[in-house]
Every structure is written in C-alpha cells, then in structure tokens.
Design an enzyme around this catalytic site. Structure first.
Site, short mmCIF file in Angstrom:
data_model
loop_
_atom_site.label_atom_id
_atom_site.label_comp_id
_atom_site.label_asym_id
_atom_site.label_seq_id
_atom_site.Cartn_x
_atom_site.Cartn_y
_atom_site.Cartn_z
N HIS A 41 0.88 -1.18 0.00
CA HIS A 41 0.00 0.00 0.00
C HIS A 41 0.92 1.23 0.00
CE1 HIS A 41 -2.73 2.98 1.90
NE2 HIS A 41 -3.73 2.19 1.57
N ASP A 46 3.26 -4.41 7.96
CA ASP A 46 2.03 -3.63 7.82
C ASP A 46 0.88 -4.63 7.91
OD1 ASP A 46 -0.26 -2.49 6.86
OD2 ASP A 46 0.63 -1.63 5.05
N GLN A 58 -4.42 -5.13 6.88
CA GLN A 58 -5.45 -6.03 6.35
C GLN A 58 -5.50 -7.36 7.10
OE1 GLN A 58 -7.77 -5.36 4.13
NE2 GLN A 58 -7.00 -3.29 3.74
N CYS A 82 -4.77 2.50 -3.58
CA CYS A 82 -3.52 3.03 -3.00
C CYS A 82 -2.37 2.07 -3.22
CB CYS A 82 -3.67 3.33 -1.50
SG CYS A 82 -4.84 4.61 -1.16
N1 PMP Z 1 -1.68 -0.68 4.64
C1 PMP Z 1 -2.63 -1.43 4.09
C2 PMP Z 1 -2.27 -2.80 3.57
C3 PMP Z 1 -3.93 -0.94 4.00
O1 PMP Z 1 -4.88 -1.68 3.44
C4 PMP Z 1 -4.21 0.34 4.50
C5 PMP Z 1 -5.61 0.93 4.40
N2 PMP Z 1 -6.21 0.77 3.15
C6 PMP Z 1 -3.18 1.06 5.09
C7 PMP Z 1 -1.93 0.53 5.15
C8 PMP Z 1 -3.42 2.42 5.67
O2 PMP Z 1 -4.27 2.35 6.75
P1 PMP Z 1 -4.84 3.69 7.42
O3 PMP Z 1 -5.41 4.49 6.29
O4 PMP Z 1 -5.87 3.21 8.39
O5 PMP Z 1 -3.69 4.38 8.07
#
Ligand code: PMP
Length: 406
Positions: free
Chosen positions: A123, A200, A203, A364
C-alpha cells in the site's frame, strides 16, 4: 458454527437502504462496519467519562485513564505482546509506519548508502514513508517483486537483502490482491542477518490470529477501523528493546519526563511515542471491537471468510468478461477483478445504484496496477457479517452492469 443472522443484528448500519435497495457492503478492506457495542462505548465515554487522561487527579480523569489503559491491555492480549508498553496508540497504520521510518532517521539507524527493503505489493502507506526517509538520508529503497498470481518472489527477497539493508517493511496481506505474504520466513531470514522487520498488518488484524511473540516481528502496525473498531485509532506494536533505543519524532505534552529550556528528557514507554491528547474515546472503543472478534473467534472467522472467498471466486470466474486479478494460493477474503473493456469506475457506479458497495481504482497500490497494466480493479472485500446471498446480488448486479456497458 456462527449464526450470521445473529451477527448481522449487532451491526445497525446493515439495515440501511442505499438507493432504495438493501445495503450490500463489500468495502471492508477500506473500513469495516461497527457493532453496536463499539458505537455505544464511544457514546458512553462522551456521556459519562469524558476527561483528559493520565494527568488528572479528579474522578473522571482517573476512570478515563483506567479505561484507556484497559484498552492497551486488551490489545496486548489480542496480539500476544510480551509487554503492555510495547503497544503504542497511533491514529492508524499510516502513522505507525511513519513513526518508525522517521525515528530510524532521527536515531541514525538508516544513513547514506544504506538500503530499505520493501515489496511491490505494498500500500502507498508502506512505500512513501520509506521513500521520504531514503531521500532524506540518501539511502535506497529496494523492492521485492511478485509473480503473475500476486505472490512475492521469496528467492528475490533472499538476493535483495544484504548487510546494507537497515530495515525490511512488508505487508502481511495485500489490500489490493488479498495475497497473504510469507512474513514469518521474511522475518526469520532478516533476523539471521540482524535486520529488523516492520509488518504492515492493516489487512490482517481482522482476519488472522496475531501472536507477536511467535511471529517475532520487530514492529507491527494496524488500524482499529478495519477490525470493527473506530476510525482515528491505530496500533504500533514495537519490541521494547527497539522502542527504548528509538528517538521520539513528535514532541509535546505527555511524552516528556522533565522539560526545561536547558534540557528536556523523555517519558518511559509507551508515552514517549504518544505526544499530545490521543483519540481517547476511540482507543477506549477499540476494546469492544477486540471483544467482538474474540467472541466470534478466529476459527469461525476464518471458516466463514474462506467460504465467502471460495463462493465469490467460483461465481465471478464463471462470468465470461470477468478476470480475477490476484490468484495467490494463500489468499484473504477479498476478490479484485476487472471486466474486459469496461472501466472499473463505471461498474462501481452502477453497482452503487443497486445498493452494492465495492471499491474501484488502484486501492492506494499503483505499482501493482502498473505491473498488471490495468488502471485499477473492482474490489469486493468480505467481513464476518457478509453472506453468499449478498455475493449472488453482486453477481446479478455485475451481469446487469456488463449488459448495460457493453
Ligand atoms: N496498509 C494497508 C495494507 C492498507 O490496506 C491500509 C488501508 N487501506 C493502510 C496501510 C493504511 O491504513 P490507514 O489508512 O488506516 O492508516
């Protein structure tokens, strides 16, 4: 086996109609819906407890502090962290990753000529903070590639990691494709070279039982809002030894021991990384979200979500114009797909008219779309309250949308 109808009753929003149709909510990868216990907890906080935490001698401040710290303990137990001070509350996964990246810069742990190893499945939140760090210190970001199924190339990982690598940052589960990455292997291989690893877990937290002591990741970040909890709250888990030697990156109240114009000293963990007034209500309301997940249990969650994934994969694959993107052997409960000759946005808009919420676009994760040479996908991501009947509605809606657009 869990009774889905009973679970659905716990989520008030699932009774909503959208465009005159019952809501079918398949955008759980972006954020999940919230059970009533979480909503009630936030309301209760503002109605009965509201006070700033940690400093107050008065009654409300003390009970707010207790509730806040009880949430920390709940997170500790949820992810089996060894120490409660290894749980840092943030405003989300993104902030957690940025704290580690910026602290590594400030602490001098990454410098000129060093390397940061990430993957091509990340992401943007797990790409951009490392690019910023690399630019600041003249380091290089190296990228582990993935194959046509959306699986990371483990051999490439082994050839890219080396003594110049100062941190490895990889997602547990890809939000765009659903691939579950072999993070335990990556952690063990990195540790064999003495290199720390950040995972990270945005998910993964709602889908997988997390055990920090077994996994042995140095840092693990996730967001409450993707696991049935409130928005504006996240967790950065960090091993105590790492957090102790890392410099804080946000200065202010709460994170200090003493302040004078000559010298300021920092508070102990976890407060060193929690400057300013946090999202108190949100943190407190993360606890009922954890309790909800634990009550259902990960065995049940896994069984139900696997069934949804298998059903959706079978039904969508049967549609002639649909191509599923991301077919990893080890996959979480989401299906990303494209419809030949039609832009994902147009499909998403028509599905919305039928009350079906999916996400369209690059999620993203633009580098993933670039590799598949597509502008984006349509993503249906499932949660514990979804049903196969809802997947039938999606398939029917898709057939109609395709007929309209082609
Ligand atoms: N990493 C991953 C794999 C995500 O799916 C997301 C959210 N779509 C994020 C990071 C970012 O999370 P947040 O917007 O809650 O900070």
């Amino acid at each position: 086996m869990v009774n889905t109808a009973e679970i659905r009753k716990l989520f008030p929003i699932l009774n909503t109609e959208v465009n005159g149709k019952p809501l079918v909510y398949f955008d759980n990868g972006a954020t999940t819906q919230k059970p009533k216990s979480v909503i009630d907890c936030e309301r209760h906080y503002y109605e009965k407890l509201n006070a700033n935490i940690h400093r107050g001698v008065h009654h409300l401040s003390q009970i707010s502090t207790d509730a806040f710290e009880a949430s920390r303990k709940a997170v500790q137990s949820f992810i089996n962290a060894k120490h409660s001070e290894e749980i840092i509350f943030t405003n989300g996964t993104t902030e957690g990753i940025n704290i580690v990246a910026q602290s590594f810069r400030k602490s001098g742990f990454v410098g000129k000529g060093d390397e940061i190893l990430i993957s091509a499945l990340e992401h943007h939140s797990n790409i951009v903070p490392w690019q910023m760090l690399a630019e600041e210190v003249e380091a290089t970001v190296k990228v582990v590639p993935f194959n046509e199924k959306g699986e990371l190339d483990t051999e490439a990982f082994r050839s890219l990691i080396n003594q110049r690598t100062k941190i490895v940052a990889i997602s547990h589960i890809s939000n765009a494709l659903g691939s579950i990455n072999p993070i335990k292997k990556f952690i063990d291989w990195s540790h064999a070279l003495g290199i720390p690893v950040l995972i990270d877990g945005a998910q993964a937290a709602p889908h997988c039982k997390l055990d920090m002591q077994e996994l042995d990741a140095d840092f693990y970040t996730f967001s409450a809002h993707k696991m049935y909890g409130p928005t504006g709250v996240g967790v950065l888990y960090g091993k105590r030894d790492w957090l102790n030697k890392m410099e804080p990156v946000v200065g202010g109240g709460e994170m200090i021991a003493t302040v004078s114009f000559d010298k300021t000293t920092y508070a102990e963990l976890p407060h060193k990384f929690e400057a300013g007034t946090p999202n108190i209500a949100g943190v407190i309301a993360l606890k009922p979200a954890i309790e909800f997940i634990e009550k259902v249990g990960f065995d049940e969650i896994h069984a139900i979500e696997q069934q949804l994934l298998d059903y959706a994969t079978e039904k969508l694959s049967a549609l002639p114009d649909v191509r599923i993107i991301g077919t990893a052997e080890n996959k979480a409960s989401l299906v990303s797909f494209i419809v030949d000759g039609v832009h994902p946005y147009d499909i998403g808009t028509i599905l919305d008219k039928m009350g079906i919420a999916v996400r369209t676009g690059h999620h993203c994760a633009q580098p993933i779309m670039d590799q598949f040479k597509i502008p984006g996908t349509i993503r249906a991501s499932f949660a514990i309250y979804n049903t196969t009947e809802e997947i039938d509605a999606l398939v029917k809606g898709l057939e109609r949308a395709i007929n309209m657009l082609k």
